[in-house]
Design a protein around this motif. Sequence first.
Motif, PDB file in Angstrom:
ATOM      1  N   PRO A  98     -12.060  22.916 -30.552  1.00 48.63           N
ATOM      2  CA  PRO A  98     -12.962  23.325 -31.624  1.00 48.63           C
ATOM      3  C   PRO A  98     -12.257  23.212 -32.970  1.00 48.63           C
ATOM      4  CG  PRO A  98     -13.006  24.909 -29.814  1.00 48.63           C
ATOM      5  CD  PRO A  98     -11.877  23.968 -29.532  1.00 48.63           C
ATOM      6  N   GLU A  99     -12.992  22.858 -33.989  1.00 48.88           N
ATOM      7  CA  GLU A  99     -12.386  22.631 -35.304  1.00 48.88           C
ATOM      8  C   GLU A  99     -11.607  23.863 -35.771  1.00 48.88           C
ATOM      9  OE1 GLU A  99     -13.673  21.184 -39.819  1.00 48.88           O
ATOM     10  OE2 GLU A  99     -15.164  21.362 -38.217  1.00 48.88           O
ATOM     11  N   SER A 101      -8.975  25.154 -34.332  1.00 47.82           N
ATOM     12  CA  SER A 101      -8.317  25.899 -33.260  1.00 47.82           C
ATOM     13  C   SER A 101      -6.976  25.267 -32.916  1.00 47.82           C
ATOM     14  CB  SER A 101      -9.200  25.928 -32.010  1.00 47.82           C
ATOM     15  OG  SER A 101     -10.418  26.589 -32.275  1.00 47.82           O
ATOM     16  N   HIS A 115      -7.961  26.947 -26.227  1.00 45.35           N
ATOM     17  CA  HIS A 115      -9.280  27.008 -26.852  1.00 45.35           C
ATOM     18  C   HIS A 115     -10.219  25.915 -26.356  1.00 45.35           C
ATOM     19  CE1 HIS A 115      -8.361  30.222 -29.710  1.00 45.35           C
ATOM     20  NE2 HIS A 115      -7.180  29.650 -29.896  1.00 45.35           N
ATOM     21  N   ASP A 117     -12.479  23.700 -23.669  1.00 42.58           N
ATOM     22  CA  ASP A 117     -13.303  24.061 -22.518  1.00 42.58           C
ATOM     23  C   ASP A 117     -12.432  24.030 -21.266  1.00 42.58           C
ATOM     24  OD1 ASP A 117     -15.078  24.036 -20.298  1.00 42.58           O
ATOM     25  OD2 ASP A 117     -16.678  23.198 -21.526  1.00 42.58           O
TER      26      ASP A 117
END
Length: 288
Positions: A98-99, A101, A115, A117
């Motif tokens: 995620p951006e 992270s 972070h 999936d």
Amino acid sequence: MTVTEPTDVAPDATPDATLDAAVAQEAPAAPETAPKNPRSRKLLGSVLRWAAAVVVCGGLGAGTAAAITSMERTDVPGLATENDGRWAYPKLSLPPLPEGSPRPFTIGNEGEVHHADLRALLLPAPAGATVDPKLDGVWVSVDQYVSLYSKDERPELKQAFDDSALRHITARAWTMPDGTKSAVYLLRFKSVAFSEHFKDYAVHAGTAATTPLEGIQSVGTEALGNDARVPDTVQYATAEKEPYGPEQTRWAYIQAGDTLALVVQSRKGEAAPVPFQQTVTLQNQLLG
């Protein structure tokens, strides 16, 4: 460049010619020319060719080193598939984050949290495998997971999950043509502290008191090669000892920050050590 050979003075040379020869002897010596002996020329040529080869090889070596050290962090080096029993896994790469992270072992990520999936961090099945459709990157319940262990251990394990801030469990399982059954489980906790506590006090990974899997009576620790090591992670391998009935089981825990992985392999007769180490190593690389 053409080199002019010096001319010998003839015996009947004139006085002027003799004087010219004497002056020439006092003059500074000309640069050394290539050896006249054909064998010497051949030797010199060989030396020059070897020198050129060393320079070229040095350049190639430097280029290769530069390529290795400049690999993107998203590229996961795999183990080559050879005729020693290793499996043909697909090319691996880390899933996107995620951006904003961080990765689990970067400065500032104190909880060593993954972070990405969690399902995307599962090792894919190798070529030729028959994947279990019920365990193909899906979420797994606590009851499903604890069913891997002996019945006497399950109540205590369930209580340990209640106390350990578990977030998710995901799994993938497959069977190879030779009958080897494999399963990989990833357990993500709230932080590395909870993950380590579960590893140390619930399943007792890497100790003689390790919590036994269902149907296994006698176990022993197993050493994995240096290739299996990944910075910032720890692994603990166990193998079922004889007598172990119709099939043997090997399993390993991988402690990687907030995530604890369990890799299990079993096969009729003996569970081969080579694909087991390969599978543990690649899963470890994905988590590290």
